[in-house]
Write a protein that holds these residues in place. Structure first.
Motif, PDB file in Angstrom:
ATOM      1  N   ALA A 315      28.596 -11.023  19.656  1.00 60.07           N
ATOM      2  CA  ALA A 315      28.697 -12.261  20.439  1.00 60.07           C
ATOM      3  C   ALA A 315      27.963 -12.120  21.766  1.00 60.07           C
ATOM      4  O   ALA A 315      27.278 -13.045  22.214  1.00 60.07           O
ATOM      5  CB  ALA A 315      30.166 -12.609  20.675  1.00 60.07           C
ATOM      6  N   VAL A 316      28.079 -10.961  22.409  1.00 66.28           N
ATOM      7  CA  VAL A 316      27.375 -10.741  23.677  1.00 66.28           C
ATOM      8  C   VAL A 316      25.866 -10.734  23.455  1.00 66.28           C
ATOM      9  O   VAL A 316      25.107 -11.374  24.195  1.00 66.28           O
ATOM     10  CB  VAL A 316      27.828  -9.418  24.323  1.00 66.28           C
ATOM     11  CG1 VAL A 316      27.000  -9.125  25.575  1.00 66.28           C
ATOM     12  CG2 VAL A 316      29.307  -9.474  24.683  1.00 66.28           C
ATOM     13  N   SER A 317      25.419 -10.036  22.417  1.00 62.00           N
ATOM     14  CA  SER A 317      23.980  -9.963  22.128  1.00 62.00           C
ATOM     15  C   SER A 317      23.406 -11.341  21.832  1.00 62.00           C
ATOM     16  O   SER A 317      22.296 -11.675  22.264  1.00 62.00           O
ATOM     17  CB  SER A 317      23.735  -9.026  20.939  1.00 62.00           C
ATOM     18  OG  SER A 317      24.175  -7.719  21.224  1.00 62.00           O
ATOM     19  N   SER A 318      24.171 -12.155  21.103  1.00 62.52           N
ATOM     20  CA  SER A 318      23.714 -13.496  20.766  1.00 62.52           C
ATOM     21  C   SER A 318      23.574 -14.357  22.021  1.00 62.52           C
ATOM     22  O   SER A 318      22.581 -15.087  22.188  1.00 62.52           O
ATOM     23  CB  SER A 318      24.692 -14.144  19.783  1.00 62.52           C
ATOM     24  OG  SER A 318      24.318 -15.475  19.497  1.00 62.52           O
ATOM     25  N   ALA A 319      24.552 -14.293  22.920  1.00 57.71           N
ATOM     26  CA  ALA A 319      24.494 -15.082  24.153  1.00 57.71           C
ATOM     27  C   ALA A 319      23.337 -14.639  25.036  1.00 57.71           C
ATOM     28  O   ALA A 319      22.640 -15.466  25.630  1.00 57.71           O
ATOM     29  CB  ALA A 319      25.821 -14.959  24.909  1.00 57.71           C
ATOM     30  N   VAL A 320      23.115 -13.332  25.115  1.00 57.10           N
ATOM     31  CA  VAL A 320      22.017 -12.814  25.931  1.00 57.10           C
ATOM     32  C   VAL A 320      20.678 -13.263  25.360  1.00 57.10           C
ATOM     33  O   VAL A 320      19.762 -13.651  26.103  1.00 57.10           O
ATOM     34  CB  VAL A 320      22.097 -11.274  26.018  1.00 57.10           C
ATOM     35  CG1 VAL A 320      20.838 -10.711  26.667  1.00 57.10           C
ATOM     36  CG2 VAL A 320      23.335 -10.846  26.811  1.00 57.10           C
ATOM     37  N   SER A 321      20.532 -13.231  24.030  1.00 58.48           N
ATOM     38  CA  SER A 321      19.279 -13.660  23.395  1.00 58.48           C
ATOM     39  C   SER A 321      18.995 -15.130  23.667  1.00 58.48           C
ATOM     40  O   SER A 321      17.853 -15.519  23.946  1.00 58.48           O
ATOM     41  CB  SER A 321      19.359 -13.413  21.885  1.00 58.48           C
ATOM     42  OG  SER A 321      19.504 -12.030  21.606  1.00 58.48           O
TER      43      SER A 321
END
Length: 466
Positions: A315-321
């Motif tokens: 979820a964090v990686s998706s938001a950062v992307s």
């Protein structure tokens, strides 16, 4: 008829003196904080010593009359010593003279009783003697409690920072039910320090068994080699029932005594409380009106758990992307970078971090994922600004938002708007009142403060990884 003759004034006579009118000298009083010093001492040798630890109460004035002043004394000086061994207190009161200057003479004993109650002793001899007679007082009161240890299996102990390692080497946390006599007695001893050091505090109900006291203690030898049990701090937790067969923990008070602050003890106490919440599988652990500094520590502790919690990484990686894809600051509608509801529920079930606190940590997690952070800082600030703007008008932690739209009105131009709630995921821009010229500046200040806080927390959790 004869006329009454006028007397002729003698030009050489002295003129009559005018009567002077005296004005009453009204007593303006003295603020309590300007004439009272409070010291926390651990031995009789520290009483009166220049090396004694002087504590800084949050508000002494509130205990003295309506305007917080002391009246009727000239040259007043009040020195109060509080024993960290028995928690008795003694007040040395000196003054040059007393007089009623129109506001009466303040009853100092009654005022100090409002703070210290039965812990205040009248004799200095009795106060000094209590260091010997009360040396085992704390140990006897906590002897019936349950000793809690921070679980090393969760990885938080072996990888902790140097401050926390020092804190856990010789301390224990003892859990006590406040409704029982020993716990109630111990908390009554701590109430004066709660009143002096915790802003806006009020004593808990010691007759309510739903309150639990978590006492942080340390055993140290005194000058005679006898082992003394000292209180370093404590937390008061209220246990609520949660349907159908669980409970919720709410932290009502937490205090680390001033000599032991900023040494890792508060963080250790928070880690133990988190362990209790997880091991007993409560619904969640919340905090009642946290102060800024405690909220900072709390967020650092929760982030240390979230950073090693695998289910959140995607979820964090998706938001950062998503954040890295474009210039959000140039867009009219800035999307909310919210985690999926399933992630929020998983965090609550596994780590017992409630939704509001997790969303507070979420912004820091996104910041930590930006690399290089300077390249994406403008877009990150835009996200914070959008969220802060929504919170100003009561947005519900980033879920369903509120929108304000101006509409024509012949009744009152100042009230010409309509507010409605947007659906989840819908762009929710907020139109600010143009008549409030300083609103934009206030928003900017709030955003700057939040970004500064995020950077500070990020630096601590990456520089001192738990």
């Amino acid at each position: 008829m004869g006329q009454k003759q006028q007397s002729t004034a003698d030009p050489t006579a002295e003129p009559k003196k005018r009567r002077r009118v005296g004005f009453f000298n009204l007593d303006s009083g003295i603020e309590a904080k300007d004439c009272i010093k409070v010291y926390l001492v651990s031995s009789k040798e520290e009483v009166g010593s220049p090396d004694s630890f002087c504590i800084d109460p949050v508000d002494l004035n509130s205990f003295f009359d309506e305007d917080g002043k002391i009246y009727g004394y000239q040259g007043l000086k009040i020195t109060i010593w509080v024993s960290s061994i028995s928690f008795h207190a003694y007040a040395d009161i000196t003054f040059e003279s007393t007089s009623d200057g129109g506001k009466g003479i303040t009853d100092l004993k009654a005022a100090l009783q409002r703070i210290f109650a039965e812990t205040l002793v009248e004799s200095k001899v009795d106060f000094l003697q209590a260091f010997s007679t009360g040396s085992n007082l704390i140990g006897s009161m906590i002897s019936s409690g349950e000793i809690l240890k921070l679980k090393a299996s969760n990885g938080r102990v072996t990888d902790c920072n140097s401050d926390l390692k020092a804190a856990i080497s010789d301390v224990e946390v003892v859990r006590m039910v406040v409704g029982k006599t020993a716990a109630g007695h111990l908390y009554s001893c701590l109430i004066p320090l709660v009143l002096l050091l915790v802003d806006g505090s009020s004593p808990i109900d010691v007759s309510d068994p739903s309150w639990e006291l978590y006492v942080l203690t340390q055993k140290k030898p005194d000058q005679q080699g006898e082992i003394q049990c000292r209180v370093l701090g404590f937390s008061a937790i209220y246990r609520f029932y949660h349907y159908p067969d669980s409970s919720r923990l709410r932290l009502g008070q937490i205090l680390v005594l001033p000599p032991y602050q900023r040494k890792g003890y508060g963080r250790y106490l928070m880690e133990v409380l988190n362990d209790v919440a997880v091991s007993e599988d409560v619904y969640d652990l919340t905090v009642e009106e946290p102060l800024d500094y405690f909220q900072h520590v709390r967020t650092c502790v929760d982030l240390s758990h979230l950073l090693v919690f695998d289910p959140i990484q995607h979820a964090v990686s998706s938001a950062v992307s998503r954040l890295k894809q474009g210039k959000l600051s140039k867009k009219i509608h800035i999307p909310r970078f919210m985690p999926p509801s399933s992630v929020i529920d998983d965090i609550r079930r596994s780590l017992k971090i409630n939704k509001k606190q997790f969303l507070n940590c979420w912004e820091v997690l996104i910041y930590l994922g930006l690399d290089p952070v300077d390249k994406y800082m403008e877009d990150f600030v835009s996200i914070i600004s959008s969220r802060v703007m929504g919170d100003i008008i009561g947005k519900d932690s980033g879920t369903n938002g509120k929108r304000v739209i101006e509409v024509p009105s012949d009744y009152d131009k100042e009230m010409a708007f309509v507010m409605y709630r947007s659906q989840v995921g819908e762009a929710s821009d907020v139109q600010m009142d143009e008549n409030q010229t300083n609103q934009e500046e206030q928003l900017r200040q709030l955003v700057d403060e939040r970004v500064k806080e995020i950077k500070s927390i990020a630096q601590k959790v990456t520089g001192h990884r738990v």
